[in-house]
Design a protein around this motif. Sequence first.
Motif, PDB file in Angstrom:
ATOM      1  N   LEU A  88       0.839  -1.194   0.000  1.00  0.00           N
ATOM      2  CA  LEU A  88       0.000   0.000   0.000  1.00  0.00           C
ATOM      3  C   LEU A  88       0.880   1.253   0.000  1.00  0.00           C
ATOM      4  CD1 LEU A  88      -3.311   0.480   1.502  1.00  0.00           C
ATOM      5  CD2 LEU A  88      -1.605   2.107   2.281  1.00  0.00           C
ATOM      6  N   GLY A  89       0.499   2.246  -0.811  1.00  0.00           N
ATOM      7  CA  GLY A  89       1.277   3.476  -0.907  1.00  0.00           C
ATOM      8  C   GLY A  89       0.537   4.658  -0.286  1.00  0.00           C
ATOM      9  N   ILE A  90       1.270   5.470   0.483  1.00  0.00           N
ATOM     10  CA  ILE A  90       0.685   6.647   1.123  1.00  0.00           C
ATOM     11  C   ILE A  90       1.167   7.901   0.402  1.00  0.00           C
ATOM     12  CG2 ILE A  90       0.811   8.079   3.227  1.00  0.00           C
ATOM     13  CD1 ILE A  90       0.802   5.487   4.817  1.00  0.00           C
ATOM     14  N   VAL A  91       0.246   8.799   0.095  1.00  0.00           N
ATOM     15  CA  VAL A  91       0.609  10.135  -0.379  1.00  0.00           C
ATOM     16  C   VAL A  91       0.137  11.109   0.690  1.00  0.00           C
ATOM     17  CG1 VAL A  91       0.181  11.920  -2.113  1.00  0.00           C
ATOM     18  CG2 VAL A  91       0.490   9.538  -2.815  1.00  0.00           C
ATOM     19  N   ALA A  92       1.062  11.921   1.213  1.00  0.00           N
ATOM     20  CA  ALA A  92       0.729  12.814   2.316  1.00  0.00           C
ATOM     21  C   ALA A  92       0.941  14.264   1.927  1.00  0.00           C
ATOM     22  CB  ALA A  92       1.582  12.480   3.545  1.00  0.00           C
ATOM     23  N   THR A  93      -0.013  15.124   2.282  1.00  0.00           N
ATOM     24  CA  THR A  93       0.124  16.565   2.008  1.00  0.00           C
ATOM     25  C   THR A  93       0.469  17.340   3.278  1.00  0.00           C
ATOM     26  OG1 THR A  93      -2.213  17.082   2.406  1.00  0.00           O
ATOM     27  CG2 THR A  93      -1.618  16.404   0.184  1.00  0.00           C
ATOM     28  N   VAL A  94       0.652  16.650   4.380  1.00  0.00           N
ATOM     29  CA  VAL A  94       0.975  17.333   5.648  1.00  0.00           C
ATOM     30  C   VAL A  94       2.471  17.236   5.918  1.00  0.00           C
ATOM     31  CG1 VAL A  94      -1.227  17.186   6.826  1.00  0.00           C
ATOM     32  CG2 VAL A  94       0.259  15.207   6.803  1.00  0.00           C
ATOM     33  N   PRO A  95       3.052  18.249   6.586  1.00  0.00           N
ATOM     34  CA  PRO A  95       4.496  18.209   6.840  1.00  0.00           C
ATOM     35  C   PRO A  95       4.867  17.056   7.773  1.00  0.00           C
ATOM     36  CG  PRO A  95       3.561  20.365   7.449  1.00  0.00           C
ATOM     37  CD  PRO A  95       2.418  19.460   7.134  1.00  0.00           C
ATOM     38  N   PRO A  96       6.042  16.435   7.544  1.00  0.00           N
ATOM     39  CA  PRO A  96       6.464  15.335   8.427  1.00  0.00           C
ATOM     40  C   PRO A  96       6.764  15.813   9.847  1.00  0.00           C
ATOM     41  CG  PRO A  96       8.189  15.879   6.834  1.00  0.00           C
ATOM     42  CD  PRO A  96       6.976  16.662   6.445  1.00  0.00           C
ATOM     43  N   GLN A  97       6.958  17.127  10.042  1.00  0.00           N
ATOM     44  CA  GLN A  97       7.272  17.647  11.379  1.00  0.00           C
ATOM     45  C   GLN A  97       6.052  17.690  12.295  1.00  0.00           C
ATOM     46  OE1 GLN A  97       8.413  19.077   8.561  1.00  0.00           O
ATOM     47  NE2 GLN A  97      10.621  19.048   8.785  1.00  0.00           N
ATOM     48  N   HIS A  98       4.866  17.619  11.742  1.00  0.00           N
ATOM     49  CA  HIS A  98       3.661  17.642  12.568  1.00  0.00           C
ATOM     50  C   HIS A  98       3.357  16.221  13.029  1.00  0.00           C
ATOM     51  CE1 HIS A  98      -0.752  17.914  13.294  1.00  0.00           C
ATOM     52  NE2 HIS A  98      -0.387  19.062  13.801  1.00  0.00           N
ATOM     53  N   MET A  99       2.858  16.045  14.277  1.00  0.00           N
ATOM     54  CA  MET A  99       2.644  14.698  14.822  1.00  0.00           C
ATOM     55  C   MET A  99       1.793  13.829  13.894  1.00  0.00           C
ATOM     56  SD  MET A  99       4.205  13.507  17.306  1.00  0.00           S
ATOM     57  CE  MET A  99       3.260  12.086  17.868  1.00  0.00           C
ATOM     58  N   TYR A 100       0.765  14.411  13.324  1.00  0.00           N
ATOM     59  CA  TYR A 100      -0.113  13.658  12.430  1.00  0.00           C
ATOM     60  C   TYR A 100       0.650  13.196  11.184  1.00  0.00           C
ATOM     61  CZ  TYR A 100      -3.810  13.371   8.784  1.00  0.00           C
ATOM     62  OH  TYR A 100      -4.617  13.009   7.747  1.00  0.00           O
ATOM     63  N   GLY A 101       1.419  14.107  10.597  1.00  0.00           N
ATOM     64  CA  GLY A 101       2.228  13.752   9.438  1.00  0.00           C
ATOM     65  C   GLY A 101       3.312  12.745   9.791  1.00  0.00           C
ATOM     66  N   LEU A 102       3.884  12.907  10.965  1.00  0.00           N
ATOM     67  CA  LEU A 102       4.944  12.004  11.420  1.00  0.00           C
ATOM     68  C   LEU A 102       4.412  10.579  11.582  1.00  0.00           C
ATOM     69  CD1 LEU A 102       7.920  12.048  12.648  1.00  0.00           C
ATOM     70  CD2 LEU A 102       6.770  12.005  14.844  1.00  0.00           C
ATOM     71  N   GLU A 103       3.279  10.462  12.229  1.00  0.00           N
ATOM     72  CA  GLU A 103       2.730   9.128  12.479  1.00  0.00           C
ATOM     73  C   GLU A 103       2.314   8.434  11.187  1.00  0.00           C
ATOM     74  OE1 GLU A 103       0.595   9.102  16.734  1.00  0.00           O
ATOM     75  OE2 GLU A 103      -0.376  10.353  15.254  1.00  0.00           O
ATOM     76  N   THR A 104       1.657   9.201  10.287  1.00  0.00           N
ATOM     77  CA  THR A 104       1.060   8.565   9.112  1.00  0.00           C
ATOM     78  C   THR A 104       2.042   8.400   7.952  1.00  0.00           C
ATOM     79  OG1 THR A 104       0.294  10.756   8.486  1.00  0.00           O
ATOM     80  CG2 THR A 104      -1.305   9.315   9.552  1.00  0.00           C
ATOM     81  N   SER A 105       3.012   9.329   7.826  1.00  0.00           N
ATOM     82  CA  SER A 105       3.853   9.282   6.630  1.00  0.00           C
ATOM     83  C   SER A 105       5.304   8.918   6.934  1.00  0.00           C
ATOM     84  CB  SER A 105       3.790  10.619   5.879  1.00  0.00           C
ATOM     85  OG  SER A 105       4.442  11.631   6.591  1.00  0.00           O
ATOM     86  N   ILE A 106       5.682   8.810   8.191  1.00  0.00           N
ATOM     87  CA  ILE A 106       7.043   8.397   8.550  1.00  0.00           C
ATOM     88  C   ILE A 106       6.998   7.095   9.363  1.00  0.00           C
ATOM     89  CG2 ILE A 106       9.149   9.038   9.804  1.00  0.00           C
ATOM     90  CD1 ILE A 106       8.683  10.742   7.286  1.00  0.00           C
TER      91      ILE A 106
END
Lengths: 89, 447
Positions: free
Chosen positions: B175-193
């Motif tokens: 499964l591939g994730i495309v994220a529009t939120v910065p990796p520095q934000h907790m939500y972006g960190l959890e979902t895309s890192i």
Amino acid sequence: MEAMTDEEFELACLIVEAVNLEDVRAEEIDPNAPLFVEGLGLDSIDALEIALAVSTRYGFQMRSDDADNRRVFASLRNLASHVAAHRTR
Amino acid sequence: MSPRGAAATEGSAAWPAPRLALFWGENGAVDRSGVLGAALSLAGRLPEAGFAVNLAASRRGFLTGFLAALARGQTTLLPTSRVPGEVARLRARFPGSYPLVEAADADAFPDAVVLPEAAGGGAEAPFPWPEPRHVAFVAATSGTTGEAGLHPKRWGSLVRGAGLAARRFGLGPGLGIVATVPPQHMYGLETSIMAPLAAGCSVHAGRPLFPQDVADALQETRTGRRVLVTTPIHLQGFVAADVSWPSVERVVSATAPLAPGLAARAEALFAAPVHEIYGCTEGGSLASRRTVEGDAWTLYDGVRLERDGDRPVFSGGHLDGPTPVADVLEGLGEGHFRLVGRHADQVEVAGKRASLADLNRRLLSIEGVLDGVFLMAPAAGKGPRRLAALYVGDGIAPRELRARLALEIDPAFLPRPLRRVARLPRNELGKLPKQALLRLLAGEAPP
């Protein structure tokens, strides 16, 4: 500040409207000044708004997936030449 | 696939295999081994320090820098914003810390370590994954006093949290994730890192922003199985854009309340369910809901919601200990709750109290409203201070909306003025800075 071309003025009006810059007049934008941070203080959400307005008005979708993005948004002049190269209407 | 209880690590059955793709985009796919190899060679160039401020905008840059710091036993600092002043204030609290930046940002941070442009070969040495107690990140939040709040994030808790998100949203290999939120934000960190690292899915390497970029990034997913991780403000842009979208399995939104009307339009656009995550910087993601199905949140597996006096406290799941939150929550039993409001959001008008979050929820639930917010207007003349509201929505005129609101809320809280705007001044996390709202309100007020 250099004079604006008609195309640049049209684009400046589109930007002012798209991002709701009520305290900025289109003719006051320096065509060579950066649009983001130092200049009008726009952010990535503004970029999104501008891209939507550009696609509606000029009939093409903007892309940011290349290193050109910084250059394109570096000034009104650069954005205007990007539009001139890609517009379909 | 998804670790539960103790954190999975490399070598355990639950840890993703080295040949799985971790990135795609730009220069094609890179497998996990290639990313770990690049991180290990970068690790050798990092200064002797305890803390690195990771300012990379792309997923690839952030993950490479984070893993390199991890290999050196360092902690990654997550600033609230990448603006130089904010970064400088954070660094001042961690003497000896250094910035990690991508080449394009090197000029703004002269003493930074510049991240490599390309992935390396495979990892030649095993990657030194940390102990579960290691503080992998410190997340900063903007505090009410002006000094940032600091929230340590331990490796074990992060890996467990990624496992819980993977279970909830079906994330895993293929499964591939495309994220529009910065990796520095907790939500972006959890979902895309963290989810790609710990659950074995892959993530688009770049930083897609415009609708066409996001559509292209989704299209390029190698297996055709895609999840879009985004925010309400981006979703507004996507529904407005004339772009054709590939099918996705799921859309996930967080950082700001999602209007049910916008959620329904996004579900139609992507032909997929749109889920919202409830979370906070202190606890990370804690619950989710499918927005069109109602306002009840469902806790992540193993997460418990209890009460300490007035305060809701979360525990269990990925959490290292009891984690109080500032929100007003109403337990609904069986792992469900409703968000009633946030303590910080309590407002008082003419002796009556209300929650701004609750008012916002009511505003957003009215048909035709795509985005909207209440705020306390500056005092003007005689009489009590009033609330003002700004909203986005061509489908409903202010007069009509006011009449609808009058049916829903106490007259004391009816907004004066109620103003329609082209957009709200959301920042790149989708949040609404109070000062920007006040400026918008003042700028549009008649002289």
